[in-house]
Write a protein that holds these residues in place. Structure first.
Motif, short mmCIF file in Angstrom:
data_model
loop_
_atom_site.label_atom_id
_atom_site.label_comp_id
_atom_site.label_asym_id
_atom_site.label_seq_id
_atom_site.Cartn_x
_atom_site.Cartn_y
_atom_site.Cartn_z
N LYS A 176 0.97 -1.22 -0.18
CA LYS A 176 -0.10 0.02 -0.04
C LYS A 176 0.95 1.16 0.10
O LYS A 176 1.87 1.15 0.82
CB LYS A 176 -0.87 -0.04 1.17
CG LYS A 176 -1.90 1.03 1.27
CD LYS A 176 -3.07 0.59 2.25
CE LYS A 176 -3.37 2.10 2.97
NZ LYS A 176 -4.13 1.79 4.25
N TYR A 185 -2.17 0.77 -4.64
CA TYR A 185 -1.45 -0.31 -4.40
C TYR A 185 -0.23 -0.27 -5.50
O TYR A 185 -0.62 0.07 -6.63
CB TYR A 185 -2.17 -1.58 -4.64
CG TYR A 185 -3.04 -2.00 -3.40
CD1 TYR A 185 -2.80 -2.07 -2.22
CD2 TYR A 185 -4.71 -1.87 -3.74
CE1 TYR A 185 -3.51 -2.20 -1.02
CE2 TYR A 185 -5.32 -1.98 -2.56
CZ TYR A 185 -4.96 -2.19 -1.42
OH TYR A 185 -5.90 -2.32 -0.44
N ALA A 238 -6.62 2.07 -4.32
CA ALA A 238 -7.14 1.27 -3.18
C ALA A 238 -8.42 1.23 -3.05
O ALA A 238 -9.16 0.18 -2.75
CB ALA A 238 -6.20 1.37 -2.02
#
Ligand code: ATP
Ligand code: MG
Length: 554
Positions: free
Chosen positions: A350, A387, A462
């Motif tokens: 992340k 990501y 994300a």
């Protein structure tokens, strides 16, 4: 001379040379593909299909589909249907759909004719006796005590065989040729056996069924097949093929042999493929690790790629092994042209972009296929949390590392430049998150001060990401030739325990609606397609082929 130039190429293979000559002599070109409906077709059959249909197309002839359904105990309509589907998928159309069983009556009449000519007789010996009395290469066979039955008696017995008077194995019809012939197949080959078995097409009409050698050539002859193409192991059958046709004085079809396709890291025997399915080693006949055509389709291979492979393999008169890498090369080459690009991250980290507003979403325009302008563009969402792939980050990078590392800057494909400012780790020291900043003026490939950044990486927002199961397929066997084993080893021991690795990915949202079976290039990752096991909650994607390989075409 009539040749379809559209499918022409520079050099002729030996079959094309033979056929070119036939065309010059004014012959009509008629081929056939003759599968036995007792299993699913595999890549070896695909080679034969491309050859038979391809030659017919090239030389303005026709190709029939003929099911060789002379052994009812193993055959089924399920296989007939799958075979038809696979041939159509490969892009071919047959002129006529025929079955050897369509010719049972004619084949019977011809057998009667041979009996009348004194060229066939009913033998009461058991299978075992027949085998023992056949002799060996160096020892002539022993004639059956029933070999000299009168024509009348043979006619009567053969008719009663057909009528169902005798049990399975009680009698056979044999051609009367030569029990000392150097070609063992000429030592009075069996033409008919008794089998009280239901046939998927003729039902219970017949209880005697013709053998391959008696049925195949005569079926070719009925269909006026000019070039009956088969694999090398049938070359010893060719004289017998010719013998029946000559004795019957029917249309002179001819048989030509080419080397069967063998692929590295692959088994093609139906018996072995069946075992893989029955033992649950694979998920079924269409498991993407299988060499079957339905498996290749499920895996995302395209018909064009399989045809290109068959063409590249060519035809040879000698058995050889083809590198599985060549098939993958053909798949990659086709998919590079036709597959749309998408972004997906396998093994994610992340990234939080500190100076990007919380809750803000932007849409970036992305090119669907740089090789094909007509594929258009799509919009992909971007936000504060994204990501990236774990292998696009290195904490202690070597020199000339252009992807992300502490303090360095990288381009997010189609979007901004980001700089890594902080690395967050868990208690074990694994990197769990990166805190970055972005250059708000770098949105169109530029930057605030004109600086240039070499590395470009892919990403997925994300908040919008769709999670998918990813199935990574590797070779099913650990050895190049799983058919050629060291003493005492079983081929099942060579199964690669990592032939399927299941992982997950975060994908851009457009992939949620991807149709099953259509391959995409996940940029910088590989080619993937949605699997039929997908549900609306959990899409499943198969890896079709990796993006790159070390395979070089020679
Ligand atoms: P079986 O073991 O049941 O005889 P088969 O693979 O020969 O199986 P068929 O249905 O008889 O299956 O084959 C149909 C056609 O495909 C035949 O003409 C055969 O020669 C051809 N063929 C089968 N395997 C290959 C291969 N590996 N390469 C090229 N042609 C093949
Ligand atoms: Mg066969």
């Amino acid at each position: 001379m009539e040749i379809n130039e559209e499918v022409g190429k520079e050099r002729l293979n030996f079959l094309e040379e033979i056929i070119t000559k036939a065309v010059e002599e004014g012959k009509e070109i008629q081929t056939r593909f003759p599968p036995e409906p007792n299993g699913y077709l595999h890549i070896g059959h695909a080679k034969s299909i491309c050859l038979n249909f391809g030659l017919a197309k090239r030389f303005c002839g026709k190709c029939n589909l003929r099911f060789d359904d002379t052994n009812p105990s193993k055959e089924d309509t399920e296989y007939v249907d799958s075979i038809k589907e696979d041939i159509k998928w490969l892009g071919f159309e047959w002129a006529l759909e025929r079955y050897a069983s369509d010719y049972f009556e004619q084949l019977y009449d011809w057998a009667v004719e041979l009996i009348k000519k004194g060229k066939a007789y009913v033998d009461d010996q058991t299978q075992e006796e027949i085998r023992q009395n056949r002799g060996t290469i160096s020892v002539p066979g022993t004639p059956s005590p029933w070999r000299d039955r009168s024509v009348e008696e043979n006619l009567d017995l053969f008719e009663r065989m057909r009528a169902g008077e005798f049990e399975d194995g009680a009698k056979v019809l044999r051609a009367k040729i030569d029990m000392a012939h150097p070609n063992m197949l000429f030592r009075d080959p069996i033409m008919y056996r008794i089998m009280h078995t239901h046939h998927h097409r003729t039902g219970d009409k017949w209880c005697i069924y013709p053998m391959y050698d008696y049925a195949h050539g005569q079926s070719d002859s009925i269909e006026h097949i000019s070039h009956s193409i088969c694999t090398l192991e049938f070359d010893v059958h060719r004289p017998l093929y010719d013998w029946f046709i000559q004795e019957l004085g029917i249309f002179p079809s001819h048989q030509y042999e080419f080397a069967r396709l063998n692929l590295t890291y692959t088994v093609m025997s139906k018996r072995k493929l069946l075992k893989l399915v029955q033992d649950g080693i694979v998920m079924g006949w269409d498991d993407p690790r299988m060499p079957t055509i339905c498996a290749l389709r499920r895996k995302g291979y395209t018909p064009a790629a399989v045809r290109a492979f068959a063409e590249k393999v060519g035809v040879s008169k000698r058995d050889n092994f083809i590198d599985l890498g060549l098939l993958e090369f053909c798949v990659r080459e086709d998919l590079n042209k036709v597959a749309e690009r998408r972004m997906a991250v396998i093994d994610p980290i992340k990234v939080t972009i500190r100076n990007y507003e919380e809750g803000r979403t932007e849409m970036f325009e992305c090119v669907n296929n740089p090789e094909d302008e007509s594929a258009g563009k799509r919009m992909v969402p971007f936000g504060r949390e994204i990501y990236i792939s774990r292998n696009d980050f290195m904490e202690n990078p070597p020199k000339k590392y252009y992807r992300l590392s502490p303090g360095s800057e990288v381009r997010l494909r189609y979007a901004y430049l980001i700089k890594c400012e902080e690395v967050i780790k868990d208690a074990e020291g694994n990197v769990v998150e990166l805190i970055c900043s972005y250059d708000p003026e770098s949105g169109n490939g530029g930057s605030s001060d004109g600086r240039r950044v070499k590395g470009v990486i892919h990403w997925v927002s994300a908040a919008d990401a769709v999670e998918a199961e990813i199935r990574l397929f590797n070779n099913l066997f650990t050895k190049e030739d799983p058919n050629n084993l060291p003493e005492g080893m079983d081929w099942m021991e060579l199964i690669n325990p990592e032939s399927m690795v299941v992982t997950k990915a975060y994908m851009e949202p457009s992939l949620a609606d991807a149709p099953v079976g259509v391959p995409y290039q996940f940029e910088r990752v590989g080619y993937f397609c949605k699997d039929k096991d997908s549900t609306p909650e959990k899409p499943v994607f198969n890896r079709t082929v990796e993006l790159k390989s070390s395979f070089v075409i020679k």
